[in-house]
Design an enzyme around this catalytic site. Structure first.
Site, PDB file in Angstrom:
ATOM      1  CB  ILE A  90      -0.996  -0.004   1.191  1.00 46.23           C
ATOM      2  CG1 ILE A  90      -1.982   1.166   1.117  1.00 46.23           C
ATOM      3  CG2 ILE A  90      -0.289   0.019   2.525  1.00 46.23           C
ATOM      4  CD1 ILE A  90      -3.054   0.975   0.098  1.00 46.23           C
ATOM      5  CB  SER A 113      10.354  -0.669   5.807  1.00 50.88           C
ATOM      6  OG  SER A 113       9.620  -1.808   5.417  1.00 50.88           O
ATOM      7  NE  ARG A 114       9.149  -6.788   9.737  1.00 50.66           N
ATOM      8  CZ  ARG A 114       8.226  -7.706   9.985  1.00 50.66           C
ATOM      9  NH1 ARG A 114       8.438  -8.605  10.916  1.00 50.66           N
ATOM     10  NH2 ARG A 114       7.090  -7.732   9.320  1.00 50.66           N
ATOM     11  CG  ASP A 167      -8.733  -5.150   5.361  1.00 46.29           C
ATOM     12  OD1 ASP A 167      -7.930  -4.677   6.190  1.00 46.29           O
ATOM     13  OD2 ASP A 167      -8.607  -4.994   4.134  1.00 46.29           O
ATOM     14  CE  LYS A 173      -8.878   0.131   4.670  1.00 45.37           C
ATOM     15  NZ  LYS A 173      -9.421  -1.207   4.685  1.00 45.37           N
TER      16      LYS A 173
END
Lengths: 303, 303
Positions: A11, A33-34, A165, A87
């Protein structure tokens, strides 16, 4: 204004990064971020390290899944930075209330974003409905989980929200456009025998509005909201992007910006005004459906 | 001030009627119930008929179960009367938000009562905890559903809340006394194979607080809250009625009035001040547990 993105997954790369690249308001200064990163942007794997290295970053946008999002949000707010949330804004209502208190205490902006509210037809639908009475309505939100969430087991696990979702997008539009607040009356939840979260749900809301949410829709996908009022019939199709009144397409919406550019423009306005926007109405309806819902066990589901 | 009671069942006769009989503030002027009544009090079976016949009744107290309560609450508020609600204040959060909006629009008092917050030790526990930091805690709330709710199938049906019907009392005390807000991290729900609502639940809350809720406790019943702080150990036993600090009973609480007399005194104060009290924190934690909870099917349960 300099901003950091946390959680560089699908996303973020599909929506957040392009929206920020085109924004007149924002400069993407860092990522956390990993594994993901953005070419040319300072990349971190630890959020506290990023916050220490970048006092210039006044705002942080979180694109993490709901469950790990809370701890990251607390780190951002404790560091006195403004916070934007994908969201839903958290895994639970109680944790979002904690974030709201913390943002208020720190004097920073918190924005719980609902991207579907920025779809092309939503503002016009809200304007048209103002002052009218809704007599009846239905939401049909049917999409293919295998297409949109391939292999994402977490979405059908406890806390993953299942069909809510996507369904919460419909509820975010509904709660935005209705002239009077809506509440849940009853709910039916279909839960696969090998999963925890519902793969389909049917809701009965006040104002005689029903919702048919299904994650098993192959072929054409449907994201429609239809409302009958005392002064005509409104339909929002294509996830809020196509507005029809009494069966006729309402034009003139093509110049409005995309959902994510509009969200970042809204966040810029909130930060400039020292304001916050934390509307939990869509999440409350989902929590109510889990609380009240009559559960039926249905066929096991595998990706 | 004249008041009407709606829903003349066990809780009304055991608690509300005696509390009103002894109250210096209230005069019980009417009842509404399908079958129950109170000797010497004007009895109705229809709430609208009572409201029309009794313009002198400025306040209505609802003792109905959560699911039918909403429509009755709307009738009361639309008639411009003050409203007091038994716990929980509704079947869903969204409907209570609708009631709050309506009360505000009508300029009347709304009071979501939590009777356990009026237990003898609660105010002293809150005062002792103020300014301290809670490191760890546990709730143990174990009672016998057959003893307290004989044959009440609705409590284990969808919307009946199951073990959270008593458990929300513990959560109402916890959210009242903690110096900092608490949120849910994870939950496990045990649901009998022939029922919809959990008969037992284990919660993990922030501040390292756990809750062990069980409706299958035969023999001695347990309603305990224990909290470890940076300045000692607090225990509330007997549903909030017995306070211990560092293992020693804290005395001097015997003169405080009972739970229901205290609720009606509070309602009188709210009406006089033109104020409302609608704290949904206990209900939010329950909705969060239903949303996040990992469900396990357990042995069928029959009364």
């Amino acid at each position: 204004m300099r901003i950091a993105l946390v959680g560089i997954g699908k996303i973020a790369l599909d929506q957040h990064v392009p929206a920020l690249a085109d924004s007149p308001d924002w400069d993407l200064a860092a990522t956390v971020s990993r594994s993901g990163s953005v070419p040319g942007v300072d990349a971190f794997t630890d959020i506290d390290a990023m916050l220490k290295a970048h006092p210039d970053v006044g705002t942080v946008s979180l694109c993490l899944p709901p469950v790990p999002r809370f701890d990251a949000a607390v780190q951002v707010l404790r560091a006195g930075r403004h916070l934007m949330l994908e969201k839903p804004p958290g895994a639970t209502l109680s944790e979002v209330h904690v974030l709201a208190d913390l943002a208020r205490a720190q004097g920073v902006t918190i924005f719980a974003s609902w991207h579907s509210r920025m779809a092309h037809g939503v503002a016009a639908a809200k304007a048209w409905l103002a002052g009218k009475t809704v007599h009846k309505g239905r939401i049909i939100w049917r999409e293919d989980i295998r297409k949109w969430h391939p292999g994402q087991d977490w979405i059908l696990a406890a806390g993953g929200m299942g069909v809510f979702d996507p369904g919460i997008n419909a509820l975010s539009i509904l709660t935005e456009i209705l002239p009077a607040p809506v509440h849940l009356r009853t709910a039916e939840l279909d839960v696969p025998a090998n999963r925890q979260a519902p793969i389909a749900a049917r809701l009965n809301l006040s104002q005689d509005i029903t919702a048919d949410l299904d994650f098993r829709q192959e072929g054409p996908q449907t994201w429609d909201i239809e409302l009958q009022t005392d002064a005509g019939h409104l339909a929002l199709r294509m996830g809020g992007n196509l507005l029809e009144v009494d069966g006729t397409r309402v034009d003139g919406q093509d110049s409005i910006m995309g959902e994510y550019p509009a969200l970042y423009a809204r966040m810029a306005g909130l930060v400039r005004d020292g304001a916050s926007d934390l509307d939990l109405a869509p999440m409350v309806l989902v929590a109510d459906a889990f609380t009240l819902g009559q559960r039926t066990t249905v066929d096991p589901f595998d990706f």
